[in-house]
Design a protein around this motif. Structure first.
Motif, PDB file in Angstrom:
ATOM      1  N   MET A   1       9.498  24.622 -80.976  1.00  0.00           N
ATOM      2  CA  MET A   1       9.274  26.003 -81.341  1.00  0.00           C
ATOM      3  C   MET A   1       7.837  25.838 -82.118  1.00  0.00           C
ATOM      4  SD  MET A   1      11.278  28.147 -80.176  1.00  0.00           S
ATOM      5  CE  MET A   1      12.749  28.397 -79.477  1.00  0.00           C
ATOM      6  N   HIS A   2       7.055  26.680 -81.850  1.00  0.00           N
ATOM      7  CA  HIS A   2       5.677  26.707 -82.593  1.00  0.00           C
ATOM      8  C   HIS A   2       5.538  28.180 -83.029  1.00  0.00           C
ATOM      9  CE1 HIS A   2       4.259  22.860 -81.165  1.00  0.00           C
ATOM     10  NE2 HIS A   2       5.268  23.010 -80.165  1.00  0.00           N
ATOM     11  N   THR A   3       5.157  28.173 -84.520  1.00  0.00           N
ATOM     12  CA  THR A   3       5.202  29.480 -85.291  1.00  0.00           C
ATOM     13  C   THR A   3       3.747  29.783 -85.722  1.00  0.00           C
ATOM     14  OG1 THR A   3       6.021  28.776 -87.069  1.00  0.00           O
ATOM     15  CG2 THR A   3       7.777  29.781 -85.797  1.00  0.00           C
ATOM     16  N   ALA A   4       3.490  30.967 -86.028  1.00  0.00           N
ATOM     17  CA  ALA A   4       2.110  31.344 -86.548  1.00  0.00           C
ATOM     18  C   ALA A   4       2.363  32.581 -87.048  1.00  0.00           C
ATOM     19  CB  ALA A   4       1.129  31.108 -85.528  1.00  0.00           C
ATOM     20  N   GLU A   5       1.396  33.075 -87.947  1.00  0.00           N
ATOM     21  CA  GLU A   5       1.543  34.557 -88.516  1.00  0.00           C
ATOM     22  C   GLU A   5      -0.100  35.112 -88.898  1.00  0.00           C
ATOM     23  OE1 GLU A   5       3.199  34.457 -92.909  1.00  0.00           O
ATOM     24  OE2 GLU A   5       4.624  34.213 -91.185  1.00  0.00           O
ATOM     25  N   THR A   6      -0.255  36.390 -88.956  1.00  0.00           N
ATOM     26  CA  THR A   6      -1.500  36.869 -89.566  1.00  0.00           C
ATOM     27  C   THR A   6      -1.150  38.136 -89.850  1.00  0.00           C
ATOM     28  OG1 THR A   6      -3.871  37.009 -89.018  1.00  0.00           O
ATOM     29  CG2 THR A   6      -2.343  37.653 -87.237  1.00  0.00           C
ATOM     30  N   VAL A   7      -2.499  38.818 -90.462  1.00  0.00           N
ATOM     31  CA  VAL A   7      -2.140  40.140 -90.728  1.00  0.00           C
ATOM     32  C   VAL A   7      -3.263  41.022 -89.948  1.00  0.00           C
ATOM     33  CG1 VAL A   7      -2.327  42.010 -92.406  1.00  0.00           C
ATOM     34  CG2 VAL A   7      -0.886  39.954 -92.911  1.00  0.00           C
ATOM     35  N   VAL A   8      -2.968  41.921 -89.307  1.00  0.00           N
ATOM     36  CA  VAL A   8      -4.227  42.666 -88.668  1.00  0.00           C
ATOM     37  C   VAL A   8      -4.399  44.048 -89.581  1.00  0.00           C
ATOM     38  CG1 VAL A   8      -4.855  43.919 -86.595  1.00  0.00           C
ATOM     39  CG2 VAL A   8      -3.483  41.889 -86.431  1.00  0.00           C
TER      40      VAL A   8
END
Length: 345
Positions: A1-8
């Motif tokens: 599993m590969h995770t990432a996050e950001t805020v738009v």
């Protein structure tokens, strides 16, 4: 599993997550797209803090190569910002999904020119549309990039009732779709339903004909879905066409060369995959009646609808989306269609 996050971040402009992404959800039990139940159908001039949504996709590169499967979790953290979490089966898919996230949310969809056009026209219809826009300033047109998935979904909706189409899509994914990748944090947020990935072309080609019958999919529609599956690689490459109006119109012409794929199917798909702002769905059983009655008080046909929408080019689909949020309800005549169910015969 590969995770990432950001805020738009929408730069202080109101954003309406349920109204924007709600058009992607095929019924409340859609396994691939879920708007959090407490915010479905809600809209506010100040945005919708607290709203959330799920989206499952396969990700392809511009050459049509499969990068992996992804699950998006969207959480609106204030009136104009959305937190995006991505879990993917590969690092390449996670990176591509994160890059696509603003387009999925409609961050690049600019309504400024349309609002100026409404002010410039200044007639009764334009003034009423401007009022609807002021009440729904957070609406955007999403662009998922998943052209193949949208074509399959809309094909299942051709010339059948909503109940039939929703049943077919829901059970197609439940029976043959794979479970999407989910991080532990995502699992803790998933409080309803069962998420599933849309099917890849090779998976669709492997479904036997008798299973399509049990899914309540008529033979002409299953044949069209299989034609799409045979052209899957080419369609994935076409998904990379930019969302500019002229190029989307050319893409629409290309897609209608596929047997069984007409202007209505293409319009409904491109509205969601590319955020097309000027491609109203001609050939819809109800839409022309709805647009005509909403704008003039009288029903009309496709030609009449296009005449009414012509002054708003290249924003005709924006008009349709606003009318959908206006609260207007078309008058009904006659009994509802109740199709026979032949699946057990």
């Amino acid at each position: 599993m590969h995770t990432a996050e950001t805020v738009v971040d929408f730069g202080g402009s109101p954003y309406d997550l349920p109204a924007t992404l709600g058009v992607l959800q095929r019924g409340f039990a859609d396994p691939a797209v879920q708007i959090d139940a407490q915010h479905r159908g809600r809209s506010a001039a100040s945005g919708t803090p607290g709203a959330g949504a799920w989206l499952c996709q396969h990700i392809y590169d511009d050459a049509g190569a499969h990068l992996g499967a992804v699950t998006y979790r969207f959480d609106q953290i204030d009136a104009s910002a959305v937190e995006v979490q991505v879990t993917a089966t590969t690092a390449e898919a996670a990176a591509a999904a994160l890059q696509r996230a603003p387009a999925v949310l409609g961050a690049g969809d600019d309504w400024w020119e349309f609002e100026l056009l409404l002010d410039a026209l200044g007639d009764r219809i334009s003034t009423e549309l401007a009022g609807i826009r002021r009440r729904n300033p957070g609406l955007r047109l999403p662009a998922t990039g998943a052209l193949f998935d949208q074509l399959v979904t809309v094909t299942l909706e051709q010339k059948v009732t909503h109940d039939q189409a929703r049943h077919s899509w829901r059970n197609l994914l439940r029976r043959f779709g794979e479970a999407p990748p989910l991080s532990e944090e995502m699992r803790s947020k998933l409080s309803q339903g069962q998420l599933r990935l849309p099917l890849r072309p090779e998976q669709l080609r492997g479904i036997p004909s008798w299973q399509w019958h049990k899914l309540w999919v008529q033979p002409p529609l299953s044949k069209t879905v299989l034609r799409l599956a045979e052209r899957g690689s080419a369609i994935h490459r076409l998904a990379a066409v930019p969302a500019e109006t002229t190029q989307v119109a050319e893409l629409a012409e290309t897609l209608t060369s596929i047997p069984g794929i007409g202007p209505w199917t293409v319009a409904e798909a491109l509205q969601r995959s590319h955020g097309s702002a000027d491609l109203p769905a001609v050939g819809d059983y109800h839409l022309a009646h709805f647009v005509g009655e909403a704008l003039t008080g009288r029903r009309t046909d496709d030609a009449g609808m296009l005449r009414l929408l012509e002054p708003f080019r290249p924003h005709r689909q924006r008009v349709v989306r606003l009318l959908g949020l206006s609260g207007f309800r078309m008058s009904r005549f006659g009994p509802r269609l109740a199709p026979e169910d032949h699946r057990d015969r």
